[in-house]
Enzyme design. Sequence first.
Site, PDB file in Angstrom:
ATOM      1  N   GLY A 108      27.221  22.224  39.703  1.00  6.61           N
ATOM      2  CA  GLY A 108      28.410  22.065  40.517  1.00  6.61           C
ATOM      3  C   GLY A 108      28.742  20.611  40.738  1.00  6.61           C
ATOM      4  N   ASN A 182      24.203  30.563  46.602  1.00  2.21           N
ATOM      5  CA  ASN A 182      24.621  30.556  45.205  1.00  2.21           C
ATOM      6  C   ASN A 182      24.876  31.991  44.786  1.00  2.21           C
ATOM      7  OD1 ASN A 182      25.057  29.966  42.464  1.00  2.21           O
ATOM      8  ND2 ASN A 182      22.881  30.111  41.987  1.00  2.21           N
ATOM      9  N   ASP A 456      28.161  25.939  18.929  1.00  8.95           N
ATOM     10  CA  ASP A 456      28.415  25.758  20.357  1.00  8.95           C
ATOM     11  C   ASP A 456      27.678  26.842  21.125  1.00  8.95           C
ATOM     12  OD1 ASP A 456      29.335  24.539  22.607  1.00  8.95           O
ATOM     13  OD2 ASP A 456      31.456  24.982  22.288  1.00  8.95           O
ATOM     14  N   ASP A 457      27.325  26.531  22.379  1.00 15.73           N
ATOM     15  CA  ASP A 457      26.592  27.532  23.158  1.00 15.73           C
ATOM     16  C   ASP A 457      27.477  28.712  23.520  1.00 15.73           C
ATOM     17  OD1 ASP A 457      28.140  26.261  25.081  1.00 15.73           O
ATOM     18  OD2 ASP A 457      26.459  25.220  25.997  1.00 15.73           O
TER      19      ASP A 457
END
Length: 598
Positions: A108, A182, A456-457
């Site tokens: 964040g 969270n 790419d992830d």
Amino acid sequence: MMLSSKNLSRGCVQRRSVEVAARAGTNVRSVRGAMPPPSHLASTFSNASALKGKIALGNARMSRMVGGGAKAYKRVTPRMCGIIGIFKYEGNANVELYEGLLMLQHRGQDSAGMVTTDWSRFKEYKENGLVKDVFGKQDLMDSMKGHCGIAHVRYPTAGSSSAQEAQPFFVNSPLGIYLIHNGNLTNTEELRDLLNSSRSFFNRHLRTESDSEVLLNILADEVHRAHQRCLQTTGCDPNKNKINFLFEAGEMTMRLLKGAYSCLALVKGVGLVAFRDPHGIRPLVLGKRAGAHGDEWCVASEDCAFGPIGFERVRDVQPGEMVIITEEGKLMSRQCAQGTPSPCIFEYIYLARPDSVLNGIPVYNFQLKLGTALANRIRQKGWDVDIVCPVPDGSRPAAIQIAAELGLPYREGLVKNRYVGRTFIMPDQRLREMSVRRKLNAMPAVFEGKSVLLIDDSIVRGTTMTQIVDMVRRAGARKVYLASASPPVVYPNVYGVDMPSRKEFVANGLTIDQVCTLLKADGLIYQEVDDLMTAGRELNPDIKDFDASCFTGTYVTGDIDEAYLQKLEMSGRGASRRAPQKVSLINNDRPNAMVGSS
């Protein structure tokens, strides 16, 4: 589905407190479904259908058009966050909280907050900005005194960016509670109605639209009830039973909450409190270190925060567990709700750092396994690839493994500007598009004349990838193939990641070939969901299921339906982006499953 009395008689909720030393874990039996409501709400929520009907009625009220005179539906935007709490015997915890929070900055970048205490006074500060900017002033840090504290980083969302919605949140009664959270609750409006009704112990005023503030007040309400039960039934001394009040409140709170929540709280007269939802959707890890006066403790979203401040991983906080570290430093635990581990699979693909171990699964090893599985699928394509190149940083482990499996050169052709934030967590589309070219630069020395396989992830909105493909071509690449280490993201994430609308997703309503054309690539391949599940189960056989809802549309909490998702889309910030093809949100062949083309 409500739990039967038979399930309860078998010990669905363990009521006794257990003092525990550092232990490897807690074995609990798997139970699906909702916890029964607390007795004081039995008349209101007497069965599952009553609860569902009440939620539906509330949703209907919220979704009325403003023109009709009713209040418009307000979506409490989900967010990804990072949390950390520290107990030590001597010295201030502020610097170690700061260092640990820096290790969680990837979770964040919108705001940061901290509260410290010596158990006589609390010192709180929160503001918008990065950790280093919010807490960069020496005089501020000097004022944050106390040997125990909690700290939080928040994810940018489409909701308010006001520092008022930064965490921690506070209630002064009962006891005095600071809380950080969270995750995301999926029944926030129902809980808000409860807090504002006669069913609440007090009619509680909420200052923000945050689900975290709702969660805190539900917990506080249940602590009040535990206190009253003590006085009215046993005549106990409340001052000697505050810890039991928290455990009882944790048990009752988990019966009311739905969704994802990993929480830390400072409670005056009790200590540092940590608890996690019964599905364990968001991570929470316990660490310790030896101190001159005994073991000192740290609890954080990821154990990558432990190393720089000298803590060692002990175990994960179990799904449905509450852990209390008393003001004297004693560790106590209670299983407040029967847990069924179903952690979010997206944590391992994108959200968590590779040096973290979540739910007993090393994130780096998980990503290597994704690389192996993806290499096998790429091999079947027969692409004429010269080099394998990762899109930094999250895809490196998978790309390294793919290159090794295919026997191809691994090259770093995209240079990242370390001083530009992650585009995924920027709060609107325009800022993401502006940021991409500042973030990455393609090297002609690597790409000139080459057929390139970019790894790419994940490919979520396509904003970054479209421009990367163009960059690589401009740098001289002959062909550009794409491989995503995650499956197509086609459904909203409702458990704490800011992906609220299908209309934002590049794969929404499109075939893989159509996505490939949109991204202007020469070929595109995605990871399969089965590969994700296999990788996770191989690394931790005790976990039978993962939440993969953003890929499959199956939501582990079982309370998400078409109406809920449509409300998210109505208020989501992706509403004005690309208009998707119409697909059904619900697979009528499987309960609680969503379908659509990808």
